[in-house]
Design a protein around this motif. Structure first.
Motif, PDB file in Angstrom:
ATOM      1  N   MET A   1       0.845  -1.175   0.000  1.00 51.67           N
ATOM      2  CA  MET A   1       0.000   0.000   0.000  1.00 51.67           C
ATOM      3  C   MET A   1       0.889   1.236   0.000  1.00 51.67           C
ATOM      4  N   ARG A   2       0.580   2.163  -0.870  1.00 51.77           N
ATOM      5  CA  ARG A   2       1.391   3.371  -0.970  1.00 51.77           C
ATOM      6  C   ARG A   2       0.484   4.575  -0.791  1.00 51.77           C
ATOM      7  N   GLU A   3       1.017   5.599  -0.206  1.00 54.34           N
ATOM      8  CA  GLU A   3       0.271   6.842  -0.028  1.00 54.34           C
ATOM      9  C   GLU A   3       1.220   8.014  -0.125  1.00 54.34           C
ATOM     10  N   SER A   4       0.704   9.172  -0.427  1.00 56.25           N
ATOM     11  CA  SER A   4       1.529  10.368  -0.543  1.00 56.25           C
ATOM     12  C   SER A   4       1.823  10.934   0.836  1.00 56.25           C
ATOM     13  N   THR A   5       2.878  11.695   0.920  1.00 54.92           N
ATOM     14  CA  THR A   5       3.264  12.328   2.165  1.00 54.92           C
ATOM     15  C   THR A   5       3.863  13.693   1.843  1.00 54.92           C
ATOM     16  N   ALA A   6       3.940  14.551   2.809  1.00 53.07           N
ATOM     17  CA  ALA A   6       4.521  15.882   2.602  1.00 53.07           C
ATOM     18  C   ALA A   6       6.040  15.844   2.670  1.00 53.07           C
ATOM     19  N   ALA A   7       6.613  14.704   3.001  1.00 52.70           N
ATOM     20  CA  ALA A   7       8.068  14.595   3.100  1.00 52.70           C
ATOM     21  C   ALA A   7       8.703  14.799   1.728  1.00 52.70           C
ATOM     22  N   ARG A   8       9.886  15.410   1.751  1.00 46.17           N
ATOM     23  CA  ARG A   8      10.600  15.685   0.497  1.00 46.17           C
ATOM     24  C   ARG A   8      12.005  15.100   0.548  1.00 46.17           C
ATOM     25  N   CYS A   9      12.457  14.659  -0.598  1.00 47.38           N
ATOM     26  CA  CYS A   9      13.795  14.091  -0.735  1.00 47.38           C
ATOM     27  C   CYS A   9      14.832  15.173  -0.441  1.00 47.38           C
ATOM     28  N   PRO A  10      15.802  14.887   0.421  1.00 48.05           N
ATOM     29  CA  PRO A  10      16.836  15.886   0.710  1.00 48.05           C
ATOM     30  C   PRO A  10      17.812  16.087  -0.449  1.00 48.05           C
ATOM     31  N   CYS A  11      17.775  15.211  -1.439  1.00 46.33           N
ATOM     32  CA  CYS A  11      18.685  15.342  -2.580  1.00 46.33           C
ATOM     33  C   CYS A  11      18.044  16.102  -3.734  1.00 46.33           C
ATOM     34  N   CYS A  12      16.840  15.670  -4.157  1.00 50.94           N
ATOM     35  CA  CYS A  12      16.226  16.260  -5.344  1.00 50.94           C
ATOM     36  C   CYS A  12      14.910  16.975  -5.055  1.00 50.94           C
ATOM     37  N   ARG A  13      14.507  17.026  -3.781  1.00 44.50           N
ATOM     38  CA  ARG A  13      13.304  17.734  -3.316  1.00 44.50           C
ATOM     39  C   ARG A  13      11.997  17.164  -3.884  1.00 44.50           C
ATOM     40  N   THR A  14      12.027  15.957  -4.449  1.00 45.90           N
ATOM     41  CA  THR A  14      10.832  15.271  -4.929  1.00 45.90           C
ATOM     42  C   THR A  14      10.017  14.813  -3.723  1.00 45.90           C
TER      43      THR A  14
ATOM     44  N   ALA B   1      28.019  13.340  17.031  1.00 47.20           N
ATOM     45  CA  ALA B   1      28.509  14.394  16.132  1.00 47.20           C
ATOM     46  C   ALA B   1      28.359  15.762  16.786  1.00 47.20           C
ATOM     47  N   GLN B   2      29.422  16.534  16.776  1.00 47.08           N
ATOM     48  CA  GLN B   2      29.408  17.859  17.391  1.00 47.08           C
ATOM     49  C   GLN B   2      28.556  18.842  16.601  1.00 47.08           C
ATOM     50  N   ALA B   3      28.616  18.736  15.293  1.00 48.28           N
ATOM     51  CA  ALA B   3      27.846  19.642  14.441  1.00 48.28           C
ATOM     52  C   ALA B   3      27.229  18.830  13.308  1.00 48.28           C
ATOM     53  N   ALA B   4      25.987  19.093  13.025  1.00 45.16           N
ATOM     54  CA  ALA B   4      25.332  18.408  11.926  1.00 45.16           C
ATOM     55  C   ALA B   4      25.987  18.850  10.618  1.00 45.16           C
ATOM     56  N   ALA B   5      26.270  17.890   9.773  1.00 40.69           N
ATOM     57  CA  ALA B   5      26.970  18.214   8.535  1.00 40.69           C
ATOM     58  C   ALA B   5      26.375  17.488   7.335  1.00 40.69           C
ATOM     59  N   GLY B   6      25.256  16.803   7.527  1.00 42.40           N
ATOM     60  CA  GLY B   6      24.675  16.041   6.433  1.00 42.40           C
ATOM     61  C   GLY B   6      23.608  16.831   5.699  1.00 42.40           C
ATOM     62  N   ARG B   7      22.814  16.109   4.954  1.00 38.95           N
ATOM     63  CA  ARG B   7      21.685  16.703   4.237  1.00 38.95           C
ATOM     64  C   ARG B   7      20.583  17.036   5.227  1.00 38.95           C
ATOM     65  N   SER B   8      19.581  17.723   4.761  1.00 42.90           N
ATOM     66  CA  SER B   8      18.450  18.009   5.641  1.00 42.90           C
ATOM     67  C   SER B   8      17.574  16.758   5.772  1.00 42.90           C
ATOM     68  N   CYS B   9      16.897  16.640   6.902  1.00 42.09           N
ATOM     69  CA  CYS B   9      16.004  15.516   7.149  1.00 42.09           C
ATOM     70  C   CYS B   9      14.789  15.638   6.229  1.00 42.09           C
ATOM     71  N   ALA B  10      14.353  14.522   5.691  1.00 41.43           N
ATOM     72  CA  ALA B  10      13.193  14.505   4.801  1.00 41.43           C
ATOM     73  C   ALA B  10      11.906  14.872   5.529  1.00 41.43           C
ATOM     74  N   MET B  11      11.884  14.707   6.842  1.00 43.37           N
ATOM     75  CA  MET B  11      10.667  14.968   7.610  1.00 43.37           C
ATOM     76  C   MET B  11      10.641  16.362   8.237  1.00 43.37           C
ATOM     77  N   CYS B  12      11.706  16.707   8.977  1.00 42.75           N
ATOM     78  CA  CYS B  12      11.679  17.951   9.765  1.00 42.75           C
ATOM     79  C   CYS B  12      12.546  19.064   9.180  1.00 42.75           C
ATOM     80  N   ASN B  13      13.309  18.754   8.131  1.00 45.96           N
ATOM     81  CA  ASN B  13      14.220  19.703   7.480  1.00 45.96           C
ATOM     82  C   ASN B  13      15.410  20.134   8.335  1.00 45.96           C
ATOM     83  N   GLN B  14      15.543  19.591   9.541  1.00 46.11           N
ATOM     84  CA  GLN B  14      16.717  19.855  10.372  1.00 46.11           C
ATOM     85  C   GLN B  14      17.924  19.220   9.674  1.00 46.11           C
TER      86      GLN B  14
END
Length: 140
Positions: free
Chosen positions: A1-14, A61-74
């Motif tokens: 079962m698949r459903e849409s969500t407001a989450a966005r890919c941190p790489c391509c924003r899809t 990790a002392q400082a976040a250095a990755g991509r943004s989270c797909a859920m919270c954008n942190q």
């Protein structure tokens, strides 16, 4: 079962698609093929030593250095682990407890070893009888 969500890919924003997997959800990007996977699901299905190492590295990790989270954008923490086929680097959001995995990364993490456990079919007849008697007395 698949459903849409407001989450966005941190790489391509899809927009990500939700896929139910056992009792968890996995968010997949149809654009780049990456996925946001709950740490709890990784612990159930993949080598717990590696997953625990990634989680601990992200938390330390002392400082976040990755991509943004797909859920919270942190901004997520970048965590790495050495695997048999080389280094694996993932972005981990400690707030949402999600790991962003690039295409193929999930398959690189070894499956959790199956432990042998005695099921009623594997028990000797005397143990099966004692087990059945104990259950019967609980429900009496």
């Amino acid at each position: 079962m698949r459903e849409s969500t407001a989450a966005r890919c941190p790489c391509c924003r899809t927009s990500l698609r939700v896929e139910r997997r056992h009792e968890s959800r996995v968010w997949r990007c149809e654009g780049c093929g990456g996925s946001a996977v709950p740490i709890s699901l990784l612990r159930r299905e993949r080598d717990t030593v590696i997953v625990s190492h990634l989680w601990g590295a992200a938390r330390a990790a002392q400082a976040a250095a990755g991509r943004s989270c797909a859920m919270c954008n942190q901004t997520a923490a970048r965590a790495s682990a050495e695997l048999a086929d080389g280094e694996l680097s993932v972005d981990v959001c400690t707030r949402c407890q999600l790991a962003w995995l690039d295409p193929g990364d999930l398959d690189r993490i070894p499956a959790r070893p199956r432990t042998e456990s005695a099921t009623p079919a594997q028990l000797p007849p005397e143990a099966k009888a004692a087990y059945a008697q104990a259950l019967a007395s609980m429900w009496a």
